[in-house]
Write an enzyme that holds these catalytic residues in place. Structure first.
Site, PDB file in Angstrom:
ATOM      1  N   GLU A   1       5.417 133.583  55.023  1.00 29.01           N
ATOM      2  CA  GLU A   1       5.911 134.409  53.933  1.00 29.01           C
ATOM      3  C   GLU A   1       4.785 134.849  52.996  1.00 29.01           C
ATOM      4  O   GLU A   1       4.768 135.973  52.512  1.00 29.01           O
ATOM      5  CB  GLU A   1       6.935 133.595  53.142  1.00 29.01           C
ATOM      6  CG  GLU A   1       8.083 134.389  52.615  1.00 29.01           C
ATOM      7  CD  GLU A   1       9.103 133.441  51.986  1.00 29.01           C
ATOM      8  OE1 GLU A   1       9.464 132.441  52.625  1.00 29.01           O
ATOM      9  OE2 GLU A   1       9.500 133.713  50.852  1.00 29.01           O
ATOM     10  N   ASP A   2       3.876 133.960  52.725  1.00 27.03           N
ATOM     11  CA  ASP A   2       2.899 134.219  51.659  1.00 27.03           C
ATOM     12  C   ASP A   2       1.471 134.463  52.121  1.00 27.03           C
ATOM     13  O   ASP A   2       0.584 134.678  51.294  1.00 27.03           O
ATOM     14  CB  ASP A   2       2.906 133.041  50.667  1.00 27.03           C
ATOM     15  CG  ASP A   2       4.243 132.922  49.953  1.00 27.03           C
ATOM     16  OD1 ASP A   2       4.898 133.971  49.795  1.00 27.03           O
ATOM     17  OD2 ASP A   2       4.625 131.811  49.574  1.00 27.03           O
TER      18      ASP A   2
END
Ligand code: MN
Length: 626
Positions: free
Chosen positions: A83-84
């Site tokens: 996600e990051d």
């Protein structure tokens, strides 16, 4: 409460912690995941200003303390990487294997917020589905949520409320259903802190205030229990146990108690070796201290649906109620860690217990497979909360309340000022009375007014002790519930026919002036407030009208009258027919008339009605009351 348990641990130390919980852990692989995550998140910061890596390290630490396996610990370290960071799934699979990748993907939010009508619900559904396949997904998610909740104060207030709301609605029940009490309790307290900061701070202050005394009391019990079990030859460990804030809050709400009325703020826990020892210990305790009726639960023979096992009993110790829990070491471990504890068992046994533990989740998902994500989330919430209702503010903040709560309870739960200036209530957009019975899901809007003030009448229908305390304070009502029956009377007929004693019931906190209702039993008439739930269930043929004996006080009457025969009789009959008792009469001549001084017993209301009648009596010139 520490925000980061793993803070300051170097990689080697971290790996040592992992080994201390799970000696079979693949330290090389976990070390590689550690390095990989640290590099990938390099330079990223959390809102708190700390390195982002600290967050994933803490999650992995929590997962390790749950004694989960290598794959789960690696996945926890890598849970935010898709996600990051720009890391591709293929890289994770190549380096750490398919199992780790699947866990990471299960935890990762994938649905973009623009594509879906309700991205939060869609993401949750995805996570629940992944959990049904592999329960480690939810454990990592719970660790992630716990750390996010611990560091919630760094986010904007609006996000704090949203995240706390979601946690209370979804993650707390999941932790409960999975039997993970340790995480559940901490999450609950953090939710209460952010959703109802005023109540949380009040509880905190009160708990701290009583802490010393409570610890002393608990120590006394622990010593006595240890001695007793030692004499009986039962090998045991005895601890004191403090209830979490949210549990206290819930008990106050559910039973409509004040903080001071919660007796088992702390309790005693006994850990023994075998289930047989549990019962032996129970017998020893029951033969030494008087058990409270209805205070006993056997969760060993009848485990809770989440597999929780323990014996619960309540005893009288130095005239105080003490809650005692008795369980084996294994039961204790399961009670604290829930499903995670089962993870360590052998494959075959694990499958059985696992299936039972997550059966509810699979069931919900099966039943609701056709529903939209939002419906799934809604029905999930309803399945999980039973004796508690959940209403929302117009902004969508959830407020948990006990069943049958009213808009006034809601107003005080939101804020003291809203309660104090509460004038009217809109339920789902419609004006309703302030004693309206709220239901789960109601949207409640309180209309306040500057000149509004709490009414004494509210005390008769509010369900929460918070509201009750605040109303009494604001309305200047002092003192405890009435303890005397001598001021209460049955209707005249009842009293003369049967001389049954009156017994005040504790369930409804009767105060002077409350509307009353009696229940006739063989031995007595039970006195309830008219609004008490118990009173509402009294069968028609057992109902007895009761009321307060009016508070009469002595008054002086001064009547000027013409001196005529029979005049005394006229005045006295007027007074007695209005139930006014005459204590003394004195007469004096005054010029051509007579002045009559009477001392009477009555109340103001009655006197006001009788005065004009006296004035109309023939030959009466004037009447004065002093
Ligand atoms: Mn995270």
């Amino acid at each position: 409460m520490q925000e980061l348990m793993s803070e300051g641990l170097e990689k080697e130390e971290f790996l040592d912690v992992v080994l201390s919980y799970n000696s079979n852990a693949d330290i090389k692989k976990i070390g590689a995941a550690y390095d990989f995550a640290k590099t990938a998140h390099e330079g990223q910061k959390r809102e708190s200003g700390r390195d982002f890596f600290m967050h994933v390290k803490e999650c992995a630490y929590l997962i390790a303390t749950m004694k989960l396996d290598t794959e789960a610990i690696c996945a926890a370290l890598l849970h935010d990487i898709l996600e990051d960071t720009k890391t591709k799934p293929e890289v994770i699979e190549k380096k750490f294997g398919k199992e780790v990748l699947q866990l990471v993907q299960g935890v990762t939010k994938e649905i973009s917020s623009k594509a879906m009508r309700n991205p939060r619900a869609e993401n949750l559904r995805k996570m629940l589905l992944a959990t049904a396949k592999d329960v480690r997904v939810i454990m990592i998610k719970l660790a992630d949520r716990l750390h996010n909740m611990r560091t919630l104060k760094y986010l904007p207030v609006q996000s704090q409320k949203e995240i706390a709301k979601e946690t209370l609605e979804i993650y707390v029940p999941i932790a409960y259903k999975l039997g993970m009490y340790r995480i559940k309790s901490e999450l609950e307290d953090l939710c209460l802190k952010h959703l109802q900061p005023e109540i949380y701070q009040q509880l905190k202050q009160k708990i701290v205030k009583k802490k010393m005394k409570r610890e002393k009391d608990v120590n006394r019990i622990i010593i006595a229990v240890r001695k007793l079990l030692g004499e009986e030859g039962i090998d045991s460990k005895v601890y004191g146990r403090a209830k979490n804030f949210y549990a206290i809050y819930k008990k106050m709400m559910k039973k409509s108690l004040k903080f001071e009325e919660i007796r088992d703020l702390s309790a005693v826990r006994i850990i023994v070796k075998t289930p047989e020892d549990c019962y032996k210990a129970l017998n020893a305790i029951h033969s030494k201290w008087q058990p409270i009726t209805n205070g006993f639960d056997d969760y060993i023979k009848n485990p809770k649906p989440n597999l929780y096992q323990s014996l619960h009993t309540e005893i009288l110790f130095n005239k105080k109620t003490v809650e005692v829990q008795i369980r084996t070491h294994e039961m204790h471990h399961v009670a604290e860690e829930g499903i995670a504890a089962h993870w360590q068992y052998k494959e075959t046994e694990r499958d059985k217990k696992f299936d039972r533990k997550i059966g509810w989740l699979k069931q919900i998902l099966d039943w609701r497979s056709a529903e939209t994500a939002q419906d799934l989330v809604e029905s999930f919430k309803i399945d999980i909360f039973k004796d508690e209702i959940y209403v929302v503010t117009p902004k969508g903040d959830p407020i948990p309340l006990p069943e049958k709560s009213t808009p006034v309870d809601f107003a005080y739960a939101v804020h003291t000022e809203i309660g104090d200036f509460c004038k009217a209530a809109k339920i789902n957009g419609k004006i309703q009375s302030l004693d309206y019975e709220l239901k789960s899901g109601d949207v409640v809007e309180i209309i306040t007014a500057k000149n509004a003030k709490p009414s004494r009448q509210w005390l008769q229908f509010v369900k929460t002790s918070f509201a009750r305390e605040k109303i009494r304070k604001a309305a200047g009502i002092k003192g405890e519930p009435t303890k005397k029956v001598k001021d209460i009377t049955t209707t005249k007929n009842m009293a003369s026919k049967e001389k049954l004693p009156l017994r005040l019931q504790k369930c409804c906190y009767i105060r002077q002036g409350d509307l009353l209702l009696g229940q006739k039993t063989k031995e007595a008439i039970l006195v309830h407030s008219k609004y008490c739930d118990v009173a509402k269930r009294i069968p028609q043929n057992k109902k007895v009208k009761i009321g307060w004996i009016e508070q009469k006080h002595k008054k002086q009457l001064e009547i000027e009258l013409k001196d005529e025969t029979g005049i005394f009789a006229d005045i006295l009959s007027t007074l007695t027919s209005d139930d006014i008792k005459v204590n003394t009469i004195n007469t004096k001549s005054a010029k051509n008339n007579l002045r009559m001084m009477l001392q009477i017993s009555t109340n103001d209301e009655q006197l006001e009605k009788t005065m004009p009648k006296l004035k109309r009596v023939k030959n009466v010139i004037s009447v004065k009351a002093t």
